[in-house]
Design a protein around this motif. Structure first.
Motif, mmCIF file in Angstrom:
data_model
loop_
_atom_site.group_PDB
_atom_site.id
_atom_site.type_symbol
_atom_site.label_atom_id
_atom_site.label_comp_id
_atom_site.label_asym_id
_atom_site.label_seq_id
_atom_site.Cartn_x
_atom_site.Cartn_y
_atom_site.Cartn_z
ATOM 1 N N ALA A 85 35.220 35.967 41.024
ATOM 2 C CA ALA A 85 33.862 36.449 41.296
ATOM 3 C C ALA A 85 33.613 37.799 40.631
ATOM 4 C CB ALA A 85 33.636 36.558 42.803
ATOM 5 N N ILE A 86 34.601 38.679 40.681
ATOM 6 C CA ILE A 86 34.478 39.987 40.036
ATOM 7 C C ILE A 86 34.343 39.825 38.525
ATOM 8 C CG2 ILE A 86 35.753 42.113 39.502
ATOM 9 C CD1 ILE A 86 36.911 41.925 42.385
ATOM 10 N N SER A 87 35.159 38.951 37.954
ATOM 11 C CA SER A 87 35.108 38.683 36.519
ATOM 12 C C SER A 87 33.750 38.124 36.111
ATOM 13 C CB SER A 87 36.223 37.701 36.134
ATOM 14 O OG SER A 87 36.125 37.314 34.789
ATOM 15 N N SER A 88 33.220 37.221 36.910
ATOM 16 C CA SER A 88 31.925 36.619 36.602
ATOM 17 C C SER A 88 30.817 37.668 36.554
ATOM 18 C CB SER A 88 31.582 35.544 37.633
ATOM 19 O OG SER A 88 32.518 34.483 37.605
ATOM 20 N N LEU A 89 30.855 38.599 37.499
ATOM 21 C CA LEU A 89 29.851 39.659 37.531
ATOM 22 C C LEU A 89 29.957 40.564 36.303
ATOM 23 C CD1 LEU A 89 29.888 40.728 41.288
ATOM 24 C CD2 LEU A 89 28.011 39.621 40.067
#
Length: 214
Positions: A85-89
């Motif tokens: 999720a952090i990477s996607s953001l």
């Protein structure tokens, strides 16, 4: 955050996963700005322009973001949902949640980037998972891997487990994957070089034939 090494706890992929789930924000903040400028060119010189890359274990998304900025087509995954999720953001693309065992693609990518990710596998499990990544490469494609330098398996009390490799150990693993041939192997200061420590082993290998189990 400091951790002591446990000499008695069994190597556990699950406890490593739990660590990254519990400390995803902290880990991402520590690693997202690490300078990889000396490593990227070593990998990119083997790649055609605008090619496809699999970021296998993308962590904070630092490397995915870099490759996207250079015009590559990137598919990224991480085993930790919180890190994904952090990477996607950070990157603006959807980072998949999956493990190395979930890599089923065949001859799809020009490059596989496995930066400081396979090191969390038990040593006995690295060859089979390396072969999965090799199958995802096109013939002539390349894979980059990195490990902390050493020759042991170790686990920290915080749950993280590592397989450390030296040149002989890494070469022996690649020798078990007949379709990969090492092109370069070198040492550097890696992800924790900002702390002034941390010798790492890097390697780039090319796929030139069929895997053991095509």
């Amino acid at each position: 955050m400091t951790s002591s090494i446990s000499q008695i706890r069994e190597f556990s992929d699950n406890s490593t996963w739990e660590y990254y789930e519990d400390h995803a924000d902290h880990y991402a903040a520590e690693t997202v700005s690490v300078n990889m400028g000396n490593i990227y060119p070593q990998f990119e010189k083997y790649l055609p322009k605008n090619c496809s890359i699999l970021d296998a274990g993308s962590g904070s998304g630092r490397d995915t973001k870099y490759f996207l900025g250079k015009g590559y087509r990137v598919t990224a995954f991480d085993y930790s949902p919180r890190l994904a999720a952090i990477s996607s953001l950070l990157t603006g693309i959807q980072t998949q949640v999956r493990s190395f065992e979930d890599v089923k693609e065949r001859q799809e990518y020009d490059g596989v980037w496995a930066c400081a990710s396979m090191l969390h596998l038990a040593k006995k499990d690295i060859p089979s998972n390396l072969e999965r990544l090799a199958k995802a490469l096109k013939v002539g494609g390349v894979i980059y891997v990195s490990f902390r330098y050493g020759d042991t398996e170790r686990c920290y009390d915080d749950g993280r487990c590592y397989t450390d490799l030296d040149e002989d150990g890494l070469t022996a693993i690649f020798d078990q994957v007949r379709c990969l041939k090492i092109q370069e192997i070198w040492t550097s200061l890696g992800e924790d070089s900002f702390k002034g420590s941390g010798k790492w082993l890097n390697a780039i290998a090319e796929r030139f034939g069929e895997p053991n189990n095509a």
